[in-house]
Scaffold this active site. Structure first.
Site, PDB file in Angstrom:
ATOM      1  N   GLU A   1       0.812  -1.217   0.000  1.00 30.67           N
ATOM      2  CA  GLU A   1       0.000   0.000   0.000  1.00 30.67           C
ATOM      3  C   GLU A   1       0.845   1.267   0.000  1.00 30.67           C
ATOM      4  O   GLU A   1       0.332   2.363  -0.252  1.00 30.67           O
ATOM      5  CB  GLU A   1      -0.939   0.007   1.215  1.00 30.67           C
ATOM      6  CG  GLU A   1      -2.050  -1.024   1.164  1.00 30.67           C
ATOM      7  CD  GLU A   1      -3.085  -0.730   0.089  1.00 30.67           C
ATOM      8  OE1 GLU A   1      -3.083   0.391  -0.473  1.00 30.67           O
ATOM      9  OE2 GLU A   1      -3.892  -1.623  -0.212  1.00 30.67           O
TER      10      GLU A   1
ATOM     11  N   GLU B   1       7.911 -21.848   8.083  1.00 28.79           N
ATOM     12  CA  GLU B   1       8.183 -20.968   9.225  1.00 28.79           C
ATOM     13  C   GLU B   1       9.309 -21.496  10.113  1.00 28.79           C
ATOM     14  O   GLU B   1       9.881 -20.744  10.909  1.00 28.79           O
ATOM     15  CB  GLU B   1       6.921 -20.751  10.057  1.00 28.79           C
ATOM     16  CG  GLU B   1       6.464 -21.930  10.881  1.00 28.79           C
ATOM     17  CD  GLU B   1       5.334 -21.524  11.832  1.00 28.79           C
ATOM     18  OE1 GLU B   1       5.535 -21.648  13.048  1.00 28.79           O
ATOM     19  OE2 GLU B   1       4.265 -21.086  11.361  1.00 28.79           O
TER      20      GLU B   1
END
Length: 295
Positions: free
Chosen positions: A82, A113
């Site tokens: 954004e 992970e």
């Protein structure tokens, strides 16, 4: 180990969640969500320190790099993508890395992970330098991918930060500035996409927005570096010019064109009644700060 984390503990208010009506479920979720902003408020001092670190990186040509796995990684990417349209920065300036790569944005990547080597490779692939700031995001505060990334970042001299949702988080040990927002047990046990995810999003909003303000990407409360890449954003750009200068829409449109689609330049041209060249020069000398350029 997991049972010690408050984010993994059972919430006493929702022991009978499966027996609640839809309205009751929504009510308890809303009540629990209201505690998140309060929890974030207790970490404002640490968030402020982290923002100052990010601003320092930006001012020396460095970048902001988010790292996370699962929801934490996705939230980092969401905040990063954004920044270019909102603040007119290059897409490389704020980046989000997720364990398992782009596939992990929409699908769970098994074992990603826990892969410490992957974190180092990801940072090396973007050419991490000492000018950059790396912020590790992990609700549990113990994700191996994130810890490994922070450890590597420190080794090469980059600034490090961390965002966790448990106190005394493991990742805090590898951060120059640690943010620990204690969101407590989730209404659905262990589902940290809920309150913990909300808290992380709030903190990321603060970091990116305050950091961009700190390098002159905002005038008053207006997005004066917005990238007008479509009709809606072009109309928004003109409205921003109108709001900043109190001119009508036709005048705003005329100056927007004269400023070659650059909102900041149009604002300076209008308020100082100067040429495109002078407005551009003033903004350059003011390091992009409109208020300084107007002085």
């Amino acid at each position: 180990m997991l049972e010690r984390l408050t984010t993994e503990q059972r919430n006493n208010k929702t022991q009978n969640l499966d027996e609640m009506t839809t309205k009751e479920i929504l009510q308890v979720m809303n009540e629990e969500d209201q505690t998140v902003a309060i929890a974030v408020s207790k970490e404002l001092e640490h968030i402020e320190r982290l923002v100052q670190k990010v601003i320092a990186s930006f001012r020396q040509g460095g970048r902001l790099i988010y790292m996370g796995a699962g929801t934490s990684g996705r939230l980092g990417i969401l905040d990063a993508v954004e920044c270019p349209p909102t603040f007119g920065v290059e897409k490389e300036m704020v980046q989000g890395l997720i364990a398992g790569g782009l596939e992990a944005v929409t699908n769970a990547v098994e074992g990603a992970e826990d892969n410490e080597e992957l974190a180092v490779k990801d940072l090396q692939s973007i050419g991490l330098t000492a000018k950059d700031t790396v912020i590790g995001i992990a609700a549990s505060g113990r994700t191996p991918y994130v810890i490994s990334g922070l450890r590597y970042a420190k080794q090469i001299g980059a600034t490090t930060g961390s965002i966790a949702c448990n106190k005394g988080a493991e990742i805090s040990k590898y951060a120059d500035v640690s943010v620990e927002v204690e969101t407590g047990p989730e209404i659905l046990t262990g589902s940290t996409r809920l309150k913990a995810g909300t808290a992380q999003k709030m903190v990321l909003n603060m970091i990116s927005t305050a950091s961009m303000i700190g390098i002159g990407k905002v005038y008053k409360n207006l997005m004066v570096d917005v990238q007008a890449t479509n009709f809606k954003l072009k109309e928004r750009a003109k409205r921003i010019i109108m709001e900043a200068t109190d001119v009508d829409d036709k005048t705003a449109a005329r100056y927007y064109e004269a400023a070659r689609g650059h909102v900041k330049t149009a604002i300076v041209m209008i308020l100082l009644q100067c040429s495109y060249e002078e407005a551009t020069e003033r903004l350059q000398k003011a390091n992009g700060f409109v208020r300084k350029a107007l002085q």
